[in-house]
Scaffold this motif. Sequence first.
Motif, PDB file in Angstrom:
ATOM      1  N   ARG A   1       0.755  -1.256   0.078  1.00 26.22           N
ATOM      2  CA  ARG A   1      -0.059  -0.028  -0.225  1.00 26.22           C
ATOM      3  C   ARG A   1       0.644   1.222   0.113  1.00 26.22           C
ATOM      4  O   ARG A   1       0.490   2.339  -0.590  1.00 26.22           O
ATOM      5  CB  ARG A   1      -0.925  -0.037   1.163  1.00 26.22           C
ATOM      6  N   LYS A   2       1.754   1.349   0.776  1.00 22.95           N
ATOM      7  CA  LYS A   2       2.578   2.506   0.937  1.00 22.95           C
ATOM      8  C   LYS A   2       3.256   2.864  -0.370  1.00 22.95           C
ATOM      9  O   LYS A   2       3.329   3.892  -0.984  1.00 22.95           O
ATOM     10  CB  LYS A   2       3.791   2.375   1.871  1.00 22.95           C
ATOM     11  N   VAL A   3       4.045   1.854  -1.125  1.00 25.65           N
ATOM     12  CA  VAL A   3       4.449   1.998  -2.411  1.00 25.65           C
ATOM     13  C   VAL A   3       3.558   2.524  -3.438  1.00 25.65           C
ATOM     14  O   VAL A   3       3.959   3.399  -4.287  1.00 25.65           O
ATOM     15  CB  VAL A   3       5.262   0.761  -2.959  1.00 25.65           C
ATOM     16  N   LEU A   4       2.290   1.918  -3.481  1.00 26.74           N
ATOM     17  CA  LEU A   4       1.337   2.269  -4.527  1.00 26.74           C
ATOM     18  C   LEU A   4       0.810   3.750  -4.075  1.00 26.74           C
ATOM     19  O   LEU A   4       0.564   4.398  -5.310  1.00 26.74           O
ATOM     20  CB  LEU A   4       0.151   1.299  -4.296  1.00 26.74           C
ATOM     21  N   LEU A   5       0.602   4.219  -2.951  1.00 24.15           N
ATOM     22  CA  LEU A   5       0.262   5.453  -2.739  1.00 24.15           C
ATOM     23  C   LEU A   5       1.315   6.420  -3.256  1.00 24.15           C
ATOM     24  O   LEU A   5       0.939   7.394  -3.587  1.00 24.15           O
ATOM     25  CB  LEU A   5      -0.004   5.680  -1.298  1.00 24.15           C
ATOM     26  N   LEU A   6       2.329   6.303  -2.959  1.00 23.10           N
ATOM     27  CA  LEU A   6       3.731   7.226  -3.191  1.00 23.10           C
ATOM     28  C   LEU A   6       3.488   7.153  -4.825  1.00 23.10           C
ATOM     29  O   LEU A   6       3.588   8.376  -5.258  1.00 23.10           O
ATOM     30  CB  LEU A   6       4.939   6.783  -2.572  1.00 23.10           C
ATOM     31  N   THR A   7       3.802   6.183  -5.577  1.00 19.91           N
ATOM     32  CA  THR A   7       3.910   6.441  -6.776  1.00 19.91           C
ATOM     33  C   THR A   7       2.765   6.952  -7.519  1.00 19.91           C
ATOM     34  O   THR A   7       2.841   7.466  -8.516  1.00 19.91           O
ATOM     35  CB  THR A   7       4.350   4.808  -7.580  1.00 19.91           C
ATOM     36  N   LEU A   8       1.551   6.723  -7.029  1.00 19.67           N
ATOM     37  CA  LEU A   8       0.205   7.183  -7.758  1.00 19.67           C
ATOM     38  C   LEU A   8       0.207   8.560  -7.441  1.00 19.67           C
ATOM     39  O   LEU A   8       0.052   9.255  -8.569  1.00 19.67           O
ATOM     40  CB  LEU A   8      -0.971   6.667  -6.863  1.00 19.67           C
ATOM     41  N   ALA A   9       0.575   9.105  -6.503  1.00 25.18           N
ATOM     42  CA  ALA A   9       0.623  10.799  -6.239  1.00 25.18           C
ATOM     43  C   ALA A   9       1.465  11.456  -7.315  1.00 25.18           C
ATOM     44  O   ALA A   9       1.207  12.190  -8.067  1.00 25.18           O
ATOM     45  CB  ALA A   9       1.138  10.948  -5.043  1.00 25.18           C
ATOM     46  N   VAL A  10       2.833  11.007  -7.556  1.00 25.56           N
ATOM     47  CA  VAL A  10       3.838  11.418  -8.278  1.00 25.56           C
ATOM     48  C   VAL A  10       3.232  11.184  -9.931  1.00 25.56           C
ATOM     49  O   VAL A  10       3.196  12.134 -10.736  1.00 25.56           O
ATOM     50  CB  VAL A  10       5.143  10.657  -8.265  1.00 25.56           C
TER      51      VAL A  10
END
Length: 402
Positions: A76-85
């Motif tokens: 989840r953390k990786v997906l949220l970070l990459t999604l924002a950028v």
Amino acid sequence: MSSYRDLLRTPGVARIIAAQLTARFPFGMLSLAFLLHIEQVTGSYGAAGLVLAATSIGQAIAGPLTSRWMGVWGIRKVLLLTLAVCAVSVTTIALVTMTVPAYMAVGFVAGLSTPPVQPAVRTIYPKLVTSQQLTPLFSLDASAQEIIWVLGPVVTTFVSTQVGTVWGIALAAVIMVVGCLWFISSPEVGRVRIPRSRRKLGQVLKRPPVLLATVVGFLLIGACSAVEAGVVATFGHDGLEAGIVLAIFSVGSLAGGLALGHTPIGPYALARRIFIVFAGLAVASLFLNAWWLSVTLFVAGIGIAPALAVLFAIVSASVKFSDTAEAYGWVGTGQLIGAAMGSAAAGFLIDGSGAVGAFWVAGVFALFGFVIPWIGHRWHPDLRGRDASPIPDTEPINTQPS
């Protein structure tokens, strides 16, 4: 078909398939949306191909890295970070007029931050179903993802030509945010913890089936990207023909995936399925009209989803569970480099030789995509009578008395 119904009745399977398809749907839109938008701004398919290549190279670099990060920081953390950028970068391409190098730089960042939904869901699947259901699930998934390539080009072409290319990209960005948030919030994502891999980055490529899947994926998707550019160049921006022909290409893949999903996976399975793709593409360039391309690309499409299902299965069966996300990341990297090379080569040949040049590129990619797995069949696991579950992670056990 009854086995597919049983799969969809398995708790969580239908939900996770729907969520990941929605999250990945924009990536069936963005290549064509970028192509239409950048060509409209610059007047050059070659420039548009360069931007697509930069985006794909960013995705290729990110694939193994972000997939591996999921074992360190959590899915989840990786997906949220990459999604924002990624969402910010895609929106910038739509709203800001730039030079071609600037478009390439922002496209590279968008690619570098692509949410690793596909490696995540491929890693989650073995935890949702029995080992006997895993290969059919890969086939169902490979077939279902063709919905992305059936509807994505049609939606993009309609919005971009009837409303504007800016709105085509913006719509993809909105769907990406909504789909990724749905996938991230799914209970199945929270329940699966990917173990931290003990191997160095890239060591998984020493597994011959992973390397084979990476190289063949590069060639297969390179062919598909060249076809996409060629179809758009053939029919231009004035109608829906491009989107419809590309949708028929994907319908062929959907039909092939469902029809061949239960075919046993032997050592020559990958080569045989890609030969179907080559056969269709070999004759597609003879007549560049909607009827001929619809028929020949439908035939070529029949081999695509079955070939992808084989790629997923041989990777899963050849690596430990802790390495599956990185392995799928490398396979995705191969496919994305293929997309970059196919798009760029097709773009330059379109500028130099017309739309037919893109179909020549596609045919060459598909030919090598058939020859390499045929020659390298000994690297291809024989899964007839076997399941495709990953190798369990084990640790040394201390047997000495304390």
